[in-house]
Design a protein around this motif. Structure first.
Motif, PDB file in Angstrom:
ATOM      1  N   GLY A 136       0.933  -0.751   0.521  1.00  0.00           N
ATOM      2  CA  GLY A 136       0.145  -0.381   0.066  1.00  0.00           C
ATOM      3  C   GLY A 136       1.171   1.337  -0.014  1.00  0.00           C
ATOM      4  O   GLY A 136       0.324   2.052  -0.257  1.00  0.00           O
ATOM      5  N   ASP A 137       2.015   1.054   0.565  1.00  0.00           N
ATOM      6  CA  ASP A 137       3.313   2.388   0.786  1.00  0.00           C
ATOM      7  C   ASP A 137       3.532   2.295  -1.177  1.00  0.00           C
ATOM      8  O   ASP A 137       3.331   1.545  -2.205  1.00  0.00           O
ATOM      9  CB  ASP A 137       4.303   2.240   1.465  1.00  0.00           C
ATOM     10  N   ILE A 138       3.880   3.382  -1.385  1.00  0.00           N
ATOM     11  CA  ILE A 138       4.400   4.801  -2.561  1.00  0.00           C
ATOM     12  C   ILE A 138       5.590   4.947  -2.405  1.00  0.00           C
ATOM     13  O   ILE A 138       6.371   5.108  -1.645  1.00  0.00           O
ATOM     14  CB  ILE A 138       3.873   5.698  -2.805  1.00  0.00           C
ATOM     15  N   ALA A 139       6.800   3.824  -3.608  1.00  0.00           N
ATOM     16  CA  ALA A 139       8.022   3.985  -3.415  1.00  0.00           C
ATOM     17  C   ALA A 139       7.916   4.992  -3.886  1.00  0.00           C
ATOM     18  O   ALA A 139       7.784   4.827  -5.523  1.00  0.00           O
ATOM     19  CB  ALA A 139       8.253   3.070  -3.501  1.00  0.00           C
ATOM     20  N   GLU A 140       8.758   6.131  -4.289  1.00  0.00           N
ATOM     21  CA  GLU A 140       9.863   7.053  -4.955  1.00  0.00           C
ATOM     22  C   GLU A 140      10.875   6.766  -5.907  1.00  0.00           C
ATOM     23  O   GLU A 140      11.681   6.747  -4.564  1.00  0.00           O
ATOM     24  CB  GLU A 140       9.612   8.541  -5.037  1.00  0.00           C
ATOM     25  N   VAL A 141      11.630   6.700  -7.117  1.00  0.00           N
ATOM     26  CA  VAL A 141      12.160   6.210  -7.940  1.00  0.00           C
ATOM     27  C   VAL A 141      13.193   6.941  -8.788  1.00  0.00           C
ATOM     28  O   VAL A 141      12.400   7.495  -9.318  1.00  0.00           O
ATOM     29  CB  VAL A 141      12.621   4.817  -7.714  1.00  0.00           C
ATOM     30  N   GLN A 142      14.148   7.543  -8.600  1.00  0.00           N
ATOM     31  CA  GLN A 142      15.134   8.813  -9.338  1.00  0.00           C
ATOM     32  C   GLN A 142      15.351   7.615 -10.648  1.00  0.00           C
ATOM     33  O   GLN A 142      15.752   7.080 -10.175  1.00  0.00           O
ATOM     34  CB  GLN A 142      15.955   9.323  -8.828  1.00  0.00           C
ATOM     35  N   ALA A 143      14.552   8.123 -11.823  1.00  0.00           N
ATOM     36  CA  ALA A 143      15.406   7.105 -12.890  1.00  0.00           C
ATOM     37  C   ALA A 143      15.732   8.000 -13.670  1.00  0.00           C
ATOM     38  O   ALA A 143      15.447   9.273 -13.930  1.00  0.00           O
ATOM     39  CB  ALA A 143      13.509   6.784 -13.289  1.00  0.00           C
TER      40      ALA A 143
END
Length: 158
Positions: A136-143
């Motif tokens: 349910g969490d959101i992960a932000e990934v620097q692409a």
């Protein structure tokens, strides 16, 4: 030397490679060196030089694998009880927020990582963004083309 995290599968793969290097590759290169020596003048013997280079590579790889196995912390994902959190060895189903695309990754050690198989290195940007999060969490990934946001759909330990 710091410990190196490996899944049980990754440790088994390294052990198999070590066995093959010691029982197949090493004897074959020793035989190739002996045959090249039998041809006489070693100063202009390309087969001898190639065999010696190959021997150096094999011996270096044997030492590398032995040191990794000696420093390994072997983790069996099926024995984990992380309370639904993403940890080393976990298999994580993700959904990319903007496209809805679903992907599944298992977080593994450096030697066993293979993106085509869904195995990502624990030190990769996406794995670092996922560690400690839960369903349910959101992960932000620097692409390379900007920040991607992934919702964690499921976390499994298998």
């Amino acid at each position: 030397m710091p410990t190196i995290p490996l899944t049980k599968r990754g440790a088994d793969q390294l052990k198999e490679e070590l066995h093959r290097l010691k029982t197949v590759e090493r004897p074959a290169v020793i035989q190739a060196i002996a045959e090249a020596r039998a041809q006489g003048d070693l100063s202009e013997n390309a087969e001898y030089d190639a065999a010696k280079d190959r021997q150096g590579f094999i011996e270096g790889r044997i030492k590398e694998i032995e040191s990794k196995l000696a420093a390994a912390q072997i983790i069996d994902p099926s024995q984990l009880d992380a309370g639904g959190k993403v940890v080393f060895g976990a298999t994580v189903e993700l959904q990319e927020e903007s496209t809805g695309e679903q992907v599944t990754y298992q977080i593994v050690g450096e030697d066993e990582a293979d993106l085509k198989l869904g195995l990502i290195n624990v030190s990769s940007p996406i794995a670092r963004a996922l560690i400690g999060k839960e369903e349910g969490d959101i992960a932000e990934v620097q692409a390379p083309n900007g920040v991607k946001r992934y919702e964690i759909v499921a976390v499994r330990y298998e």
